[in-house]
Design an enzyme around this catalytic site. Structure first.
Site, PDB file in Angstrom:
ATOM      1  N   GLU A 128      40.558  43.121  47.116  1.00 12.05           N
ATOM      2  CA  GLU A 128      41.437  43.729  46.111  1.00 12.05           C
ATOM      3  C   GLU A 128      42.917  43.621  46.472  1.00 12.05           C
ATOM      4  OE1 GLU A 128      40.005  47.673  45.284  1.00 12.05           O
ATOM      5  OE2 GLU A 128      38.247  46.933  44.205  1.00 12.05           O
ATOM      6  N   GLU A 273      31.267  44.068  43.713  1.00 18.59           N
ATOM      7  CA  GLU A 273      31.069  45.524  43.731  1.00 18.59           C
ATOM      8  C   GLU A 273      30.835  46.006  42.309  1.00 18.59           C
ATOM      9  OE1 GLU A 273      34.165  47.961  45.345  1.00 18.59           O
ATOM     10  OE2 GLU A 273      34.288  46.856  47.236  1.00 18.59           O
TER      11      GLU A 273
END
EC number: 3.2.1.39
Length: 370
Positions: A128, A273
């Protein structure tokens, strides 16, 4: 029918039944193998690595994501046949980008020393990292780090076995509605375009963290709970010929569209995820989490309107982790730290565990009648 045929009838029935049961089990397990689970370790009460890997095996979870090259976990994974997405943490990205010697050392110590006993499938360089979040200071180092790790993997003779990518979140998407109009943020294209080009040229997938929960909890007035939980009874979004009944598909397909607009039409996606918290914030309830996870596991076998077929997906996370913040981050686990399941989920097995005694007992009963 001859006498020998009559005597063979029960045996043939047993063999036929066993074959059908094994085929049924194989189909269910094959579908479930689209699913992996993220192994986070930010808790002070978690089981040891060997116990955790045994739990993966006993629950028939065939894929695992590690966020860093924890050698205890990698040792426990040896010989397990579990496919691994291995993380190179954000804290190492700048160092790896600074020179090939650092990338070679990292690959030797964390990949080659464990290969092939550990089935490493991906290296996720960073998690991220984005120019629009608190990780912006790492953005200029990410693609160089990916390139260096890719070269080091090739030098180690593993280029045909391990793909190098990075894990991104939806903050990089500027437009996501309708999904066919998905695009990366204009102010982030300088960052995303080189990543997309690298993945296209190396034939690696983009790793994407997709959380309908956060979209729903941030905008419950416009996004419905059923749409977020895969339970909407009707089409919610009509996008040309494509129909969307769940937010997960809409988010996923918006990233596919963004990739195509960036010259990455051939780049696949792995959902690195996805999950739903069971407590700690608005919409975070046990029932919602159980519904989302159960439906996600089933849906991963099917694909999205834009890309039908199994979606390789990693559920976040294996355990509730009590050292995470804010509060809702503590409640994403499939299991409590005592290894007890929080939900009745099916990873291709009965009640979360493949209970072969059902098949064995049925067959034994028939054979005993011969």
């Amino acid at each position: 029918m001859s006498t020998s045929d009559k005597h063979n009838t029960p045996q043939m029935a047993a063999i036929t039944l066993l074959g059908l049961l094994l085929v049924a089990s194989t189909i269910e397990i094959a579908g479930a193998q689209s699913i992996g689970v993220c192994y986070g370790m930010l808790g002070n009460n978690l089981p040891n690595h060997w116990e955790v890997i045994q739990l993966y095996k006993s629950r028939n979870i065939g894929r695992l994501r590690l966020y860093d090259p924890n050698h205890g976990a990698l040792q426990a994974l040896k010989g397990s046949n579990i496919e691994v997405m291995l993380g190179l943490p954000n804290s190492d990205v700048k160092h790896i980008a600074s020179g090939m010697e650092h990338a070679r050392w990292w690959v030797q110590k964390n990949v080659k020393d464990f290969w092939p006993d550990v089935k490493i499938k991906y290296i996720a360089v960073g998690n991220e990292i984005s120019p629009v979040t608190g990780t912006s200071y790492l953005t200029s180092f990410l693609t160089p780090a990916m390139v260096n790790i890719y070269k080091a993997i090739g030098e180690a003779g593993l280029g045909n076995n391990i793909k190098v990518s990075t894990s991104v979140d939806m903050t990089l998407i500027g437009n996501s509605y309708p999904p066919s109009q998905g695009s990366f943020r204009n102010d982030a294209r300088w960052f995303t375009d080189p990543i997309v080009g690298f993945l296209r040229d190396t034939r690696a997938p983009l790793l994407v963290n997709i959380y309908p929960y956060f979209s729903y909890s941030g905008n419950p007035g416009q996004i419905s709970l059923p749409y977020s939980l895969f339970t909407a009874p009707n089409v919610v979004v009509q996008d040309g010929s494509r129909q969307y009944r769940n937010l997960f598909d809409a988010m996923l397909d918006s990233v596919y569209a963004a990739l195509e607009r960036s010259g990455g039409a051939s780049v696949g996606i792995v959902v690195s995820e996805s999950g739903w918290p069971s407590a700690g914030a608005f919409g975070a309830t046990y029932d919602n989490a159980a519904t989302y996870l159960r439906n996600l596991i089933q849906h991963a076998k099917e694909g999205s309107p834009r890309k039908p077929g199994p979606i390789e997906t990693y559920i976040f996370a294996m355990f509730d982790e009590n050292n995470k913040n804010p509060e809702l981050e503590k409640h994403f686990g499939l299991f409590s730290p005592n290894k007890q399941p929080k939900y009745n989920l099916n990873f291709g097995v009965s009640g979360g565990v493949w209970d072969s005694s059902v098949e064995t007992n049925a067959t034994a009963s028939l054979i005993s009648e011969m």
